[in-house]
Design a protein around this motif. Structure first.
Motif, PDB file in Angstrom:
ATOM      1  N   ASP A 193       0.828  -1.206   0.000  1.00  0.00           N
ATOM      2  CA  ASP A 193       0.000   0.000   0.000  1.00  0.00           C
ATOM      3  C   ASP A 193       0.861   1.255   0.000  1.00  0.00           C
ATOM      4  O   ASP A 193       0.584   2.228  -0.707  1.00  0.00           O
ATOM      5  N   PHE A 194       1.935   1.243   0.798  1.00  0.00           N
ATOM      6  CA  PHE A 194       2.852   2.390   0.841  1.00  0.00           C
ATOM      7  C   PHE A 194       3.405   2.683  -0.555  1.00  0.00           C
ATOM      8  O   PHE A 194       3.431   3.828  -1.004  1.00  0.00           O
ATOM      9  N   ARG A 195       3.887   1.627  -1.213  1.00  0.00           N
ATOM     10  CA  ARG A 195       4.468   1.804  -2.541  1.00  0.00           C
ATOM     11  C   ARG A 195       3.445   2.337  -3.526  1.00  0.00           C
ATOM     12  O   ARG A 195       3.734   3.249  -4.326  1.00  0.00           O
ATOM     13  N   ARG A 196       2.242   1.833  -3.452  1.00  0.00           N
ATOM     14  CA  ARG A 196       1.205   2.223  -4.407  1.00  0.00           C
ATOM     15  C   ARG A 196       0.735   3.655  -4.165  1.00  0.00           C
ATOM     16  O   ARG A 196       0.415   4.377  -5.118  1.00  0.00           O
ATOM     17  N   ILE A 197       0.675   4.072  -2.902  1.00  0.00           N
ATOM     18  CA  ILE A 197       0.300   5.455  -2.611  1.00  0.00           C
ATOM     19  C   ILE A 197       1.342   6.418  -3.175  1.00  0.00           C
ATOM     20  O   ILE A 197       1.023   7.516  -3.630  1.00  0.00           O
ATOM     21  N   LYS A 249      12.938  12.934 -11.036  1.00  0.00           N
ATOM     22  CA  LYS A 249      12.535  11.569 -11.353  1.00  0.00           C
ATOM     23  C   LYS A 249      12.865  10.670 -10.169  1.00  0.00           C
ATOM     24  O   LYS A 249      13.951  10.779  -9.597  1.00  0.00           O
ATOM     25  N   PHE A 250      11.915   9.796  -9.833  1.00  0.00           N
ATOM     26  CA  PHE A 250      12.097   8.878  -8.704  1.00  0.00           C
ATOM     27  C   PHE A 250      12.439   7.489  -9.238  1.00  0.00           C
ATOM     28  O   PHE A 250      11.702   6.931 -10.056  1.00  0.00           O
ATOM     29  N   SER A 251      13.535   6.947  -8.790  1.00  0.00           N
ATOM     30  CA  SER A 251      13.900   5.583  -9.174  1.00  0.00           C
ATOM     31  C   SER A 251      13.088   4.584  -8.356  1.00  0.00           C
ATOM     32  O   SER A 251      12.542   4.919  -7.300  1.00  0.00           O
ATOM     33  N   ASP A 252      13.030   3.350  -8.837  1.00  0.00           N
ATOM     34  CA  ASP A 252      12.287   2.311  -8.119  1.00  0.00           C
ATOM     35  C   ASP A 252      12.874   2.067  -6.729  1.00  0.00           C
ATOM     36  O   ASP A 252      12.132   1.834  -5.767  1.00  0.00           O
ATOM     37  N   ASP A 253      14.203   2.117  -6.633  1.00  0.00           N
ATOM     38  CA  ASP A 253      14.794   1.847  -5.321  1.00  0.00           C
ATOM     39  C   ASP A 253      14.538   2.995  -4.339  1.00  0.00           C
ATOM     40  O   ASP A 253      14.496   2.786  -3.127  1.00  0.00           O
ATOM     41  N   ALA A 254      14.299   4.197  -4.841  1.00  0.00           N
ATOM     42  CA  ALA A 254      13.935   5.317  -3.963  1.00  0.00           C
ATOM     43  C   ALA A 254      12.536   5.102  -3.388  1.00  0.00           C
ATOM     44  O   ALA A 254      12.294   5.336  -2.199  1.00  0.00           O
ATOM     45  N   MET A 314      11.799   4.676   0.584  1.00  0.00           N
ATOM     46  CA  MET A 314      10.877   5.537   1.336  1.00  0.00           C
ATOM     47  C   MET A 314       9.744   4.720   1.962  1.00  0.00           C
ATOM     48  O   MET A 314       9.323   4.997   3.083  1.00  0.00           O
ATOM     49  N   SER A 315       9.281   3.713   1.241  1.00  0.00           N
ATOM     50  CA  SER A 315       8.242   2.832   1.795  1.00  0.00           C
ATOM     51  C   SER A 315       8.756   2.104   3.026  1.00  0.00           C
ATOM     52  O   SER A 315       8.083   2.042   4.062  1.00  0.00           O
ATOM     53  N   THR A 316       9.956   1.540   2.906  1.00  0.00           N
ATOM     54  CA  THR A 316      10.557   0.808   4.026  1.00  0.00           C
ATOM     55  C   THR A 316      10.804   1.723   5.210  1.00  0.00           C
ATOM     56  O   THR A 316      10.543   1.355   6.362  1.00  0.00           O
ATOM     57  N   ALA A 354      17.728   5.709  -4.046  1.00  0.00           N
ATOM     58  CA  ALA A 354      17.811   5.266  -2.653  1.00  0.00           C
ATOM     59  C   ALA A 354      18.963   5.950  -1.923  1.00  0.00           C
ATOM     60  O   ALA A 354      18.835   6.313  -0.744  1.00  0.00           O
ATOM     61  N   ALA A 355      20.060   6.131  -2.596  1.00  0.00           N
ATOM     62  CA  ALA A 355      21.218   6.780  -1.965  1.00  0.00           C
ATOM     63  C   ALA A 355      20.890   8.219  -1.584  1.00  0.00           C
ATOM     64  O   ALA A 355      21.289   8.697  -0.511  1.00  0.00           O
TER      65      ALA A 355
END
Length: 326
Positions: free
Chosen positions: A222-226, A250-255, A259-261, A305-306
């Motif tokens: 849910d976090f990722r989808r929001i 631009k947001f990368s997938d690992d970002a 943020m979700s984690t 992510a970095a």
């Protein structure tokens, strides 16, 4: 004499027929209550609970002070209990039996049948609770998730102590998630936030539930989808906001994953406010860019992510800071 011989021999149908005939002869005599009671008791032992309940009811009206009265009242209660139906069917007899049990317990507080009454009462109430739960859950089975959530919430509104409360809250949360998942993009965010409310409500009451693992998994997703899916997702909102300043982000997938984690970790360490934690995390990640947007005009900035770790590492590692800043 023959009637009692049949009764003692376990031939209750013949005994009932004889006691019924004797009732005409003993009417108004000292033996009247005995004959009437054993007529009812014979039908009871014969498992004709409908006739027996009628017999006991008439007996209590005619002989309220008989030595047999209390036993007759309990046996009438038992007849009503035995005439109830399984939860899928009409529960009118259940309500009638519960009323009779309650009245009996009030009239005879020290009764030797207290344990039996409590057992019957608990079983009948469980039946009503299950019927209410199953009637609401049928909407979930039909995949009408909005109606399912409303119906399940109404079950607890009518009876907060429903013994299926854990399952009701679980299905309400699942209905919220699936309703959000099937929604149009414009509605996804607010409906996923509704799932977050139901999720927090569930884990607040049942932190050790066997449903916890499944809901935790949906909560993480849910976090990722929001952050990404809804048309007005957080990443879309901030991308649009900074584009007005001439800055492309631009947001990368690992970002997104980071943020979700991080949102989950901060929620676990401090007050769990669900997906609302993502708003404050996003603000802190983009705080510097937002403040100095004019200096980055025309640039494209990749948030990975970095970058997230660099902006939040000092705050996220300090529980006191994360509690008040994030």
């Amino acid at each position: 004499k023959a009637a009692f011989e049949y009764f003692n021999a376990g031939k209750y149908k013949k005994a009932a027929d004889l006691f019924e005939s004797l009732g005409v002869l003993t009417n108004g005599t000292a033996r009247d209550d005995t004959v009437q009671f054993y007529w009812a008791l014979s039908n009871y032992r014969y498992n004709d609970y409908y006739t027996a309940e009628t017999n006991f009811s008439n007996f209590l009206t005619k002989f309220p002070r008989s030595p047999f009265a209390e036993n007759a009242e309990f046996l009438r209660v038992d007849c009503l209990y035995k005439q109830t139906y399984r939860y899928e069917l009409d529960q009118t007899p259940t309500y009638r039996a519960l009323t009779a049990i309650s009245e009996y317990k009030i009239n005879h507080p020290g009764t030797i049948h207290a344990a039996a009454c409590n057992r019957m009462e608990a079983e009948l109430n469980e039946r009503l609770d299950r019927k209410a739960f199953e009637n609401a859950r049928i909407y979930y089975t039909m995949e009408d998730y909005l109606a399912a959530r409303v119906a399940l919430k109404n079950v607890l509104k009518d009876d907060a102590d429903n013994i299926y409360r854990e399952d009701i809250l679980y299905y309400a949360a699942m209905a919220s998630y699936k309703y959000a998942d099937k929604s149009v993009p414009e509605k996804k965010k607010e409906r996923f936030l509704q799932f977050e409310d139901d999720y927090l409500n569930f884990i607040g009451e049942y932190p050790d539930s066997h449903h916890r693992k499944e809901l935790d998994s949906l909560h993480k997703d849910d976090f990722r989808r929001i952050l990404t899916e809804p048309k007005n997702s957080l990443t879309f909102q901030y991308t649009a906001l900074l584009s007005t300043e001439g800055v492309t982000i631009k947001f990368s997938d690992d970002a997104i994953e980071r943020m979700s984690t991080l949102g989950e970790e901060v929620n676990a360490k401090s007050e769990n406010i669900g997906a609302r934690r993502l708003h404050t995390i996003m603000e802190k990640v983009l705080d510097e860019i937002s403040f100095s947007a004019d200096e980055h005009k025309g640039e494209t900035i990749v948030i990975d992510a970095a970058y997230v770790d660099e902006k939040l590492k000092d705050i996220s590692q300090n529980q006191d800071l994360s509690r008040y800043i994030l």
